[in-house]
Write a protein that holds these residues in place. Structure first.
Motif, mmCIF file in Angstrom:
data_model
loop_
_atom_site.group_PDB
_atom_site.id
_atom_site.type_symbol
_atom_site.label_atom_id
_atom_site.label_comp_id
_atom_site.label_asym_id
_atom_site.label_seq_id
_atom_site.Cartn_x
_atom_site.Cartn_y
_atom_site.Cartn_z
ATOM 1 N N ASP A 165 -0.676 2.930 4.419
ATOM 2 C CA ASP A 165 0.165 1.843 4.459
ATOM 3 C C ASP A 165 0.692 1.384 6.002
ATOM 4 O O ASP A 165 1.492 0.840 6.351
ATOM 5 N N LEU A 206 0.608 -1.249 0.034
ATOM 6 C CA LEU A 206 -0.166 -0.114 0.232
ATOM 7 C C LEU A 206 0.749 1.425 -0.072
ATOM 8 O O LEU A 206 0.264 2.481 0.155
ATOM 9 N N SER A 207 2.074 1.062 -0.146
ATOM 10 C CA SER A 207 2.971 2.338 0.078
ATOM 11 C C SER A 207 3.006 3.221 -1.040
ATOM 12 O O SER A 207 2.899 2.556 -2.129
#
Length: 476
Positions: free
Chosen positions: A301, A216-217
């Protein structure tokens, strides 16, 4: 038997496969939502009890400052003044800084040098029982010379901490942006992002660290393959490593925890990388980590990266400390992401941020309670999170005095929550920046904007302080 189950959104947040880079699968922690085993005394309504240790002179100044920062036009005017060309003229600059020092600076900052800050920590602890977190209040550095000057200030901070009883001080804080030039942190972050996208991309200077990215970064900051670090940049990076090592070594020798502050996502990969390799190098005491990294729960994230780094630390048998915060760069993150055609990496709603913070808090507290080699600082101004954390500690039977769990708030903010948690038996610290008044201006502007408006984190304090002042004046 208590009911234990997996929250559905945890499965979504903490178990993903990265569309770019290696697969990332994180097993979500089973969270417990049992009722607490015992009541927790966290009453934030009795202002007489909460502010009993605060003299009326301090109450008057605090009430005035917090009220002033709640008025939007006044905050805008003050921010404009401190950023205007009036600061370029000696006479007007000195006048503005004198006014700032006697009001906002004295409320939000601990002093102009390390010795003064240590004295403020000592007096605060003796009057309220709250501990201090000392930090030299410089924001960033642009070149090596400024970094060399700043690291000496951070070392002075550790030396000042050594003069205090261990009961008075919880930690010292460092900003990587002050000991490594900003442009180099951006370059290192770009290279780390590109390596995550392309695992075969080699970084010969890279040291052993924990994961700094997840599925999710945000990776949109780096759109094309960056140039390798030049020989000069590699030498500059090594100097930054040596600066961080020097303060870590002094903290290790003095048994003083070192907290590494977080920044925005354009720089954070390099900061996480440096925080984690220093933890691997200096966290040798299995009972008390020296190096803490900061997790910002407003990032989408955050939970996934927390799980990945903690899983790797357990695999390597390296204890680690975490400071959990909500985050402070929402507007700048949104602007940058929008300019690059991407969604903000910050949660879409404030409730999502609250949920992420509380889920990370539960996860960390359960880990800390079961003998894992981690320690947690729950930095929050949110009363609901404070109450939830207190109940969770009671539920888990956490020893409030062993240093594995503590709460923290900024100096000059959320005093009601600080006093309430302290009265409930927890270790509670105040984040206390120090330094010359002019270097504190960016910090003071941020604090002013955080307190503006009726719904700010300072609203409860303002209400309770006014009520307590009225009680004392009327002799009730």
């Amino acid at each position: 038997m208590a009911n234990r189950f997996l929250r559905p959104n945890l499965i979504h947040r903490f178990s993903t496969v990265s569309p770019v880079g290696p697969p990332t699968t994180v097993i979500p922690e089973i969270l417990s939502f049992d009722q607490p085993k015992q009541d927790v005394d966290l009453d934030l309504s009795d202002q007489a009890r909460l502010f009993a240790s605060v003299p009326i002179s301090t109450l008057l100044r605090s009430t005035a400052v917090l009220h002033a920062t709640s008025i939007g036009p006044m905050v805008d005017l003050g921010s404009w003044l401190m950023s205007s060309k009036l600061m370029d003229t000696t006479v007007t600059r000195d006048l503005i800084l004198r006014v700032v020092k006697g009001t906002f600076y004295d409320h939000f900052c601990a002093g102009e040098d390390a010795a003064a800050a240590a004295r403020r920590v000592s007096s605060m602890y003796e009057s309220t029982g709250l501990k201090g977190m000392l930090v030299y209040g410089v924001e960033h550095a642009e070149d090596s010379g400024a970094c060399d000057e700043n690291i000496q200030k951070f070392i002075e901070t550790v030396e000042a901490a050594k003069t205090l009883p261990t009961s008075h001080l919880s930690s010292v804080v460092i900003k990587i942006t002050a000991i490594c030039p900003m442009n180099l942190l951006k370059r290192v972050s770009d290279l780390l992002r590109w390596q995550y996208k392309n695992p075969n991309f080699k970084l010969p200077w890279k040291l052993n660290s924990f994961p700094v990215f997840s599925g999710l970064s945000p990776l949109y900051h780096t759109t094309s393959e960056p140039e390798p670090l030049t020989a000069e940049e590699e030498r500059e990076l090594e100097k930054a490593h040596e600066r961080l090592k020097s303060v870590c070594k002094r903290c290790q020798e003095s048994n003083v925890p070192l907290l590494i502050d977080a920044e925005d996502t354009i720089l954070q990969p390099a900061i996480d990388y440096m925080a984690y390799w220093s933890a691997i190098m200096f966290n040798s005491d299995k009972d008390r980590p020296i190096v803490y990294n900061t997790i910002q729960a407003y990032l989408k994230d955050a939970g996934e990266r927390l799980h990945l780094s903690l899983r790797e630390s357990e695999k390597m048998n390296v204890p680690i400390g975490f400071k959990l915060v909500r985050g402070a760069y929402m507007s700048s993150e949104a602007r940058l992401a929008d300019s690059l055609g991407h969604k903000s990496p910050v949660h879409d709603t404030i409730q999502d941020t609250h949920d992420c913070y509380n889920e990370c808090m539960n996860f960390l507290m359960e880990k800390a309670s079961n003998g894992s080699g981690i320690a947690v600082i729950l930095a929050t101004h949110n009363t609901d999170s404070g109450k939830l954390g207190a109940r969770k500690a009671s539920e888990l039977g956490i020893d409030k005095e062993n240093g594995k769990i503590e709460f923290a708030q900024l100096y000059g903010m959320s005093d009601a929550l600080s006093f309430g948690l302290k009265r409930a038996g927890f270790n509670v610290s105040k984040y206390m920046p120090y330094g010359p008044v002019d270097t504190a201006v960016p910090y003071l502007i941020r604090r002013a904007y955080e307190n503006r408006g009726m719904m700010s984190t300072g609203a409860l304090d303002r209400q309770l302080m006014r009520k307590e002042l009225k009680r004392r004046v009327m002799g009730w």
